[in-house]
Design a protein around this motif. Structure first.
Motif, PDB file in Angstrom:
ATOM      1  N   TYR A 109      38.958 -79.168   6.461  1.00 18.13           N
ATOM      2  CA  TYR A 109      40.267 -80.237   5.839  1.00 18.13           C
ATOM      3  C   TYR A 109      40.472 -80.917   4.514  1.00 18.13           C
ATOM      4  O   TYR A 109      39.732 -80.801   3.858  1.00 18.13           O
ATOM      5  CB  TYR A 109      40.220 -80.947   6.835  1.00 18.13           C
ATOM      6  CG  TYR A 109      40.363 -81.351   8.453  1.00 18.13           C
ATOM      7  CD1 TYR A 109      41.550 -80.921   9.335  1.00 18.13           C
ATOM      8  CD2 TYR A 109      38.912 -80.005   9.215  1.00 18.13           C
ATOM      9  CE1 TYR A 109      41.638 -80.956  10.521  1.00 18.13           C
ATOM     10  CE2 TYR A 109      38.991 -79.868  10.154  1.00 18.13           C
ATOM     11  CZ  TYR A 109      40.344 -79.969  11.131  1.00 18.13           C
ATOM     12  OH  TYR A 109      39.711 -79.473  12.750  1.00 18.13           O
TER      13      TYR A 109
ATOM     14  N   MET B  57      35.402 -75.199   9.959  1.00 15.95           N
ATOM     15  CA  MET B  57      37.379 -75.498   9.003  1.00 15.95           C
ATOM     16  C   MET B  57      37.436 -76.344   8.069  1.00 15.95           C
ATOM     17  O   MET B  57      37.259 -77.782   8.595  1.00 15.95           O
ATOM     18  CB  MET B  57      37.548 -76.514  10.628  1.00 15.95           C
ATOM     19  CG  MET B  57      39.487 -76.300  10.424  1.00 15.95           C
ATOM     20  SD  MET B  57      40.229 -75.602  11.816  1.00 15.95           S
ATOM     21  CE  MET B  57      42.231 -75.911  10.935  1.00 15.95           C
TER      22      MET B  57
ATOM     23  N   ASP C 225      35.799 -79.672  13.397  1.00 19.26           N
ATOM     24  CA  ASP C 225      36.536 -79.830  13.933  1.00 19.26           C
ATOM     25  C   ASP C 225      37.234 -81.609  13.665  1.00 19.26           C
ATOM     26  O   ASP C 225      37.045 -81.756  13.433  1.00 19.26           O
ATOM     27  CB  ASP C 225      36.645 -80.179  15.573  1.00 19.26           C
ATOM     28  CG  ASP C 225      36.076 -81.430  15.758  1.00 19.26           C
ATOM     29  OD1 ASP C 225      35.638 -81.825  15.632  1.00 19.26           O
ATOM     30  OD2 ASP C 225      34.924 -81.041  17.179  1.00 19.26           O
ATOM     31  N   LEU C 226      38.427 -81.592  14.333  1.00 18.88           N
ATOM     32  CA  LEU C 226      39.678 -82.892  13.351  1.00 18.88           C
ATOM     33  C   LEU C 226      38.884 -83.787  13.529  1.00 18.88           C
ATOM     34  O   LEU C 226      39.015 -85.074  12.666  1.00 18.88           O
ATOM     35  CB  LEU C 226      40.972 -82.673  14.947  1.00 18.88           C
ATOM     36  CG  LEU C 226      42.332 -83.839  13.993  1.00 18.88           C
ATOM     37  CD1 LEU C 226      42.357 -83.520  12.767  1.00 18.88           C
ATOM     38  CD2 LEU C 226      43.448 -83.577  14.891  1.00 18.88           C
TER      39      LEU C 226
ATOM     40  N   PRO D 206      44.559 -79.971   8.245  1.00 23.96           N
ATOM     41  CA  PRO D 206      43.701 -78.746   8.728  1.00 23.96           C
ATOM     42  C   PRO D 206      44.038 -78.010   7.284  1.00 23.96           C
ATOM     43  O   PRO D 206      45.962 -77.738   6.776  1.00 23.96           O
ATOM     44  CB  PRO D 206      44.347 -78.524   9.722  1.00 23.96           C
ATOM     45  CG  PRO D 206      45.858 -78.965  10.012  1.00 23.96           C
ATOM     46  CD  PRO D 206      45.938 -80.307   9.176  1.00 23.96           C
TER      47      PRO D 206
END
Lengths: 378, 115
Positions: B3, B1, B91-92, B111
């Motif tokens: 960011y 993902m 991920d975060l 994000p």
């Protein structure tokens, strides 16, 4: 569950159902040897029921039915993942608490709203926003590993501690003590301890909740009026719970990694072991507060230390300490009621009265208010 | 993902940075450069830039469809964006790990919308 089902909402609902089932069954049948595996089995069974109603999830049902419950490694337990996800530091503290109560402890939004004095729509929105952030920002559903673990455990404990305190002495004008909330916080701490054994601060918080709840029966008299520690009938304290709290604390202490929860539990233990307020080992309590202040200099801790200091060094010295906190804690009713007690001891009854009136203005809890009113009248 | 990491700071931070002794500024730039290099090599950085100061920024906004050009950043605040990095991670938590190791001040982690 989230891993298997890939949907936080459904997984949350399922875990909640199994936790509710656990809360209903365990008090009667006792906590099973492996609560993790038990919950996982129940959760899996319920997930299958729920998902069967929804054809889109047909494949996932098949996946679930094929998967067998992993027998017990703590990292396999989804409740722990859920707790860590709900208590992720990327969520606001209030949202962490609300989400933990909702998703892990199974409270309704209405109950959570009532406990924290906000309207139900406000609380609902807080919970929805937090869930959305978990999904949108891709907050991982996992138990952190390595150097990350300790600060994240601290975040979980902070939420449970907040929950416990709110339950133990509510800010709410409606009820003085919400034992269900306090006991739930204790239950969750116990769960964290079962899932993640031998974490000294988890044991510290557990001991703290045990030692505090052991005094429950003595905290309110027959008329429902609050009784403060110096005046409590110590015969009403639950000796078995105190012994359990102390042995839990000793287990934590043997790991030689002191922390704020262990120190607070140690202070509670000194009180629990004292036959009376007068016979309390006050120098020991002052030393424990000093150690606590060495870890975090909180004005509330300094205020509590001042109460113990009054017993060691006299009310005048303690009053000096309390007055130093007058600005930091101007809006905290216990600053003013502590000042009032010390001023009374010094014969300054008029000033004590003024301080007590100020405390009354700032205090919401009905039992504490009533106590202040009685002192003002007497 | 994906960011976006925004390297933020206050105006005072910016001024302090600009008036730093040359060797300190160089050390700071080196640390930030190494951060970019290390994570680029790990394949986690997709893009990024250091931005010049807010006094160099220009804003174009529209009034009834007509563009109006003004001096300075759009958001009038004491905080500024000194630079950014676009990162591609799992991920975060992984994005937060990167942010925690950034050597030059606070970082906002956003994000990005996935397409």
């Amino acid at each position: 569950m989230v891993r298997i089902i890939g949907n936080f909402d459904i997984a949350e609902e399922v875990v909640q159902d199994s936790l509710l089932a656990a809360l209903e069954t365990w008090p009667e049948q006792g906590i099973p040897d492996r609560p993790g595996a038990w919950l996982m089995t129940t959760a899996r069974r319920r997930a299958i029921d729920l998902l069967r109603r929804d054809h889109r999830y047909a494949d996932k049902v098949a996946l679930l039915e094929r998967s067998t419950v992993n027998p017990d490694p703590p990292e396999a337990d989804d409740r722990l993942r859920l707790i860590f996800t709900c208590c992720h530091p990327a969520l606001a503290t209030e949202a962490q608490v609300a989400l933990t109560l909702r998703a892990v402890a199974g409270f309704t939004t209405q109950e959570i709203a009532a406990a924290f004095l906000v309207s139900e729509p406000t609380m609902a929105q807080r919970i929805v926003r937090a869930k959305r952030k978990i999904v949108e920002a891709n907050i991982p559903y996992r138990v952190p590993q390595g150097p990350e673990l300790v600060p994240r455990v601290d975040a979980v404990l902070a939420v449970l501690y907040l929950m416990f305190n709110e339950g133990y002495l509510s800010h709410s004008p409606a009820t003085a003590m919400r034992r269900d909330l306090a006991e739930d916080a204790q239950w969750l701490t116990l769960l964290v301890d079962r899932l993640m054994p031998n974490q000294p601060e988890v044991l510290g918080l557990l001991a703290l909740t045990m030692l505090n709840l052991a005094r429950s029966a003595a905290r309110f008299d027959a008329a429902g009026e609050m009784v403060l520690l110096p005046d409590q009938d110590r015969a009403l304290w639950d000796r078995a719970k105190i012994a359990e709290g102390i042995s839990t604390l000793e287990r934590a202490g043997s790991m030689r990694a002191p922390g704020p929860y262990q120190l607070q539990a140690a202070i509670a233990a000194v009180h629990a072991e004292s036959r009376s307020w007068q016979e309390t080992d006050w120098p020991q309590i002052v030393r424990l507060y000093d150690a606590l202040l060495g870890m975090s200099s909180s004005p509330v801790v300094r205020l509590n230390r001042a109460v113990a200091l009054a017993q060691v060094a006299g009310p005048e010295v303690a009053l000096g300490e309390v007055n130093d906190l007058a600005i930091a804690l101007a809006g905290y009713h216990l600053l003013h009621s502590t000042r009032a007690e010390l001023l009374d001891q010094l014969g300054e009854h008029q000033l004590a009265r003024e301080a007590r009136l100020r405390a009354l203005e700032l205090c919401q809890n009905p039992a504490e208010r009533s106590l202040l009113e009685r002192k003002l009248a007497g | 993902m994906k960011y976006v990491l925004l390297f933020v700071g206050t105006m005072e931070d910016q001024e302090r940075f600009e008036n730093m002794p040359a060797d300190q500024m160089e050390a700071g730039m080196k640390a930030a450069g190494k951060w970019f290099e290390d994570y680029s090599r790990a394949g986690k950085i997709v893009g990024g830039e250091q931005l010049k100061g807010p006094q160099t920024a220009t804003t174009v906004r529209f009034n009834d469809g007509k563009p109006i050009v003004t001096d300075g950043p759009f958001v009038e605040s004491k905080e500024i964006i000194g630079g950014f990095a676009v990162v591609e991670v799992k991920d975060l938590d992984e994005a937060l790990e990167m942010a925690k190791s950034w050597p030059a001040g606070p970082v906002e982690v956003w994000p990005a919308v996935e397409r």
